[in-house]
Enzyme design. Structure first.
Site, PDB file in Angstrom:
ATOM      1  N   ALA A  10       0.849  -1.195   0.000  1.00 38.08           N
ATOM      2  CA  ALA A  10       0.000   0.000   0.000  1.00 38.08           C
ATOM      3  C   ALA A  10       0.879   1.239   0.000  1.00 38.08           C
ATOM      4  O   ALA A  10       1.600   1.485   0.968  1.00 38.08           O
ATOM      5  CB  ALA A  10      -0.902  -0.008   1.223  1.00 38.08           C
ATOM      6  N   GLY A  11       0.812   1.981  -1.083  1.00 37.93           N
ATOM      7  CA  GLY A  11       1.653   3.172  -1.223  1.00 37.93           C
ATOM      8  C   GLY A  11       2.754   2.889  -2.226  1.00 37.93           C
ATOM      9  O   GLY A  11       3.555   1.981  -2.033  1.00 37.93           O
ATOM     10  N   LEU A  12       2.763   3.673  -3.313  1.00 41.56           N
ATOM     11  CA  LEU A  12       3.791   3.463  -4.338  1.00 41.56           C
ATOM     12  C   LEU A  12       4.537   4.758  -4.594  1.00 41.56           C
ATOM     13  O   LEU A  12       4.824   5.121  -5.731  1.00 41.56           O
ATOM     14  CB  LEU A  12       3.178   2.909  -5.627  1.00 41.56           C
ATOM     15  CG  LEU A  12       2.712   1.440  -5.555  1.00 41.56           C
ATOM     16  CD1 LEU A  12       1.961   1.059  -6.820  1.00 41.56           C
ATOM     17  CD2 LEU A  12       3.902   0.503  -5.353  1.00 41.56           C
ATOM     18  N   GLY A  13       4.838   5.473  -3.524  1.00 39.57           N
ATOM     19  CA  GLY A  13       5.711   6.640  -3.641  1.00 39.57           C
ATOM     20  C   GLY A  13       7.154   6.165  -3.708  1.00 39.57           C
ATOM     21  O   GLY A  13       7.434   5.041  -4.119  1.00 39.57           O
ATOM     22  N   GLY A 136      16.009   5.068   8.809  1.00 39.93           N
ATOM     23  CA  GLY A 136      16.114   4.491   7.463  1.00 39.93           C
ATOM     24  C   GLY A 136      16.778   3.143   7.412  1.00 39.93           C
ATOM     25  O   GLY A 136      16.286   2.166   7.972  1.00 39.93           O
ATOM     26  N   LYS A 207      10.443   9.535  15.988  1.00 42.88           N
ATOM     27  CA  LYS A 207      11.441   8.462  16.000  1.00 42.88           C
ATOM     28  C   LYS A 207      11.989   8.253  17.410  1.00 42.88           C
ATOM     29  O   LYS A 207      12.213   7.126  17.842  1.00 42.88           O
ATOM     30  CB  LYS A 207      12.555   8.794  15.019  1.00 42.88           C
ATOM     31  CG  LYS A 207      12.062   8.805  13.563  1.00 42.88           C
ATOM     32  CD  LYS A 207      13.094   9.475  12.665  1.00 42.88           C
ATOM     33  CE  LYS A 207      12.649   9.486  11.205  1.00 42.88           C
ATOM     34  NZ  LYS A 207      13.516  10.373  10.399  1.00 42.88           N
TER      35      LYS A 207
END
Lengths: 430, 430
Positions: A10-13, A136, A207
């Site tokens: 879900a999400g194709l950025g 990351g 974070k």
């Protein structure tokens, strides 16, 4: 070869496309390391027609991402849409409720709904993996939750926002003001058009809340976090920090103190020999101190398609291998409930820089304020001479309480010879 | 609460006693993180009477450690005796053959018998965990094998021996010769009475072989490793390195090249801005470069009771949680068989320091040798003037092949005006 692990993404950025690309590019070794092939079979994104640099041929398309929670034929869901509410939250909750594992990069979701999510995964037994949510590509979640699991963690800290670290590095190296560097960062894609989420410290706070939850076995209430960004850091203070042997970094720091846990995000001066001082540009770092291991520092790229996809796919490989851990490292019934301490109780050394009129008696006025607040000075530095005009005076204090410092700052700002609001940056011996 | 995980511990030296202490000191959080209590119920060591600072009351004692492999009532064995052969190897093999999981800190065993051990665990399904074998408390094995599992690793490198790093740091900071610092290190317990295993690079080579096996999916033959220690590093070269903007570190480096894998341990000059340059004293560091993640660097304490026990207990918690991975990250049938490349094929830049007679024509002779070997110079530095006596000449080359450099070194050593064997240190842009 066993059956493939089938994924819905879900999400194709940038991140979603990066995950699909990485799974394909390194399919050989990912299959070997996962013990089975990993296949994306379904996707959901806003715009079906957009070219994302990855082929979507043969993949089932869902306009509504929440459908992936229950669409037949999926073994797990990858949520890389982002956002603490809306479809991302709906998809994650629906998937976990249906017993379907989720891999996410969504720090806002974890930081905001950490307690409820822990209860949900304990109820349904589904895994929620989130390595990509912090720092990351650095395997910081795995290091804290598994690698350092034998330790009582006393402190966790980090450079958690690459945009801020890039801006502060550029300001230092090039001697440029904040606004100029921010503009360049936006042009280069290192900062958003609306940069507040990064430069005001909100992203780093999300974070830090996650790291603190792992370190202290206790989700931290975001509202209890002290958050300052970097807008007020000046090129002058960066240069003066250098003269004093420090670098200015935006740090997130959480530590276990006697009466509870402190968690705060703000610009800090760290000694140049600190392992955090050398972490420059868009790089991130996570530091943890444990009672057995001492200090461990991890550094690497904190953002971008490759590093984030690296973390997401590592979680997927863990899923394929059946490697799981409780959301916050231990069952929520065992989680500590020690309270969050207010920032006023923080103790530390401080850097102060005042712009004062260069005239007799000014230093006496300034030092009298500090004396009245029972703050003792380690050093003082007056730069330049310009009788009757404004010159910087730098003061470095010994350790004192934040409450004392706040009181002193208010009085200093009110002195007639202090012509600008005082600049204050906390010093951290990390 | 589920049933406890019952352990037999073989070896009660610094590490073994540290493991027993840590399991007791942090029993509350270790139980919560492992999901069940962890109990040491049996031990084996050489001398039953010795005081180790931990109570052995109520524990079964075995004079023969190999008995722990099959003694009833144990769920797993912790092997912290060390040594690639003898009782340590016999215990590990017998335990795994009996299907009993083993946690070890034994780098020599893993580096020497890596292929056979991988076959054994695949046959019996028993887990062999070895986080403590490399870089002490740094969760480097977990990071490489799980955290970066999505990446094609192109290079892995590290400061893998704390004794060497301590000696090199002290030599630099205090300007002292190798022998003096070694003696202090021995007095402080940072170096063994017989220091060869550390200072000749053997220990670092074992650790590098393990990292390379994980990075490239292929156990590296120890005999194919190029190994140099630090005995020949002089205080003069350390000072000159500083002038050139470098620090000297003993590094282990393995990289995937076109025709195969190179693996080598030797002193290196790294730029002062390198994340490895700032890792000083007894600290270790592991650097990995992956195609998706870019560069990740982990640093922390590489030895000592606490850090090593931290890693051993992390493995035990993984066992208790059922988290496992193939020994070298993937099934051995999938392991790559690309060959080890010889050191002669290495390409890099070099630092050379010659002691030459200060007389006309010397530089012409030296540079003629380099020209004949087709080595081009980046810079040259002649220090001091003492006509007719020996002065240092420093040469920094552009990248060339090790074979060319070896040829040049032989000829330089034979020049009548070169009065000492040339000092050569490889430069690494890590």
């Amino acid at each position: 070869m066993t059956s493939p692990l089938k994924l819905g993404v879900a999400g194709l950025g940038t991140v979603g496309a990066g995950v699909v690309s990485l799974l394909r590019a390194n399919a050989d070794l990912i299959t070997a390391r996962a013990g089975r092939p990993i296949e994306v079979v379904a996707v959901s994104a806003r715009d079906r027609g957009r070219d994302r640099g990855v082929s979507l041929d043969g993949l089932a398309w869902h306009d509504d991402p929440v459908e992936l929670a229950t669409a037949p034929g999926l073994d797990a869901v990858v949520e890389v849409m982002g956002g603490s509410e809306g479809p991302a939250r709906a998809l994650v909750e629906a998937s976990l409720a249906a017993g379907r594992p989720v891999v996410t990069a969504n720090k806002a979701l974890l930081a905001t709904h950490g307690v409820a999510l822990a209860r949900l995964v304990e109820k349904t037994g589904a895994t929620l993996a989130y390595e990509a949510a912090v720092a990351g590509g650095i395997p910081a979640i795995k290091a804290l939750r598994e690698g350092l699991a034998a330790n009582r963690i006393t402190r966790v800290a980090g450079i958690l926002n690459g945009t801020c670290n890039y801006i502060l590095t550029e300001m230092r190296v090039k001697g440029l003001p904040f606004a100029t560097v921010l503009k360049t960062a936006q042009e280069l894609g290192y900062a958003e058009a609306d940069p507040g989420f990064d430069i005001d410290g909100v992203d780093a706070a999300h974070k830090l809340a996650i790291l603190a939850a792992l370190a202290f076995g206790r989700p931290v209430d975001l509202d209890a976090l002290h958050i300052e960004g970097i807008r007020h850091v000046s090129a002058l203070d960066i240069a003066l920090a250098g003269e004093l042997g420090y670098r200015i970094k935006l740090l997130g720091i959480a530590s276990q103190e006697k009466g509870g846990v402190t968690a705060r995000v703000h610009p800090c001066m760290v000694p140049e020999a600190s392992p955090l001082a050398a972490v420059e540009g868009v790089f991130n770092a996570v530091l943890a101190e444990g009672d057995a291991v001492g200090r461990v520092v991890l550094q690497g790229r904190g953002a971008g398609a490759g590093p984030t996809a690296s973390a997401v796919v590592a979680d997927i490989i863990d899923l394929a291998r059946g490697r799981t851990a409780p959301l916050w490292g231990a069952a929520s019934e065992t989680l500590d409930a020690s309270p969050a301490l207010p920032m006023a109780a923080h103790r530390g050394a401080y850097y102060l820089r005042l712009m004062v009129l260069d005239q007799p008696g000014v230093i006496a006025d300034v030092t009298a304020v500090l004396r009245d607040a029972r703050i003792s000075l380690e050093s003082m530095l007056q730069r330049g001479r310009a009788p009757g005009e404004a010159v910087p005076v730098v003061l470095v204090t010994h350790e004192c309480e934040e409450a004392q410092m706040s009181q002193a700052l208010t009085r200093l700002a009110g002195l007639p010879t202090v012509v600008e609001p005082p600049a204050m940056i906390r010093i951290e011996a990390l």
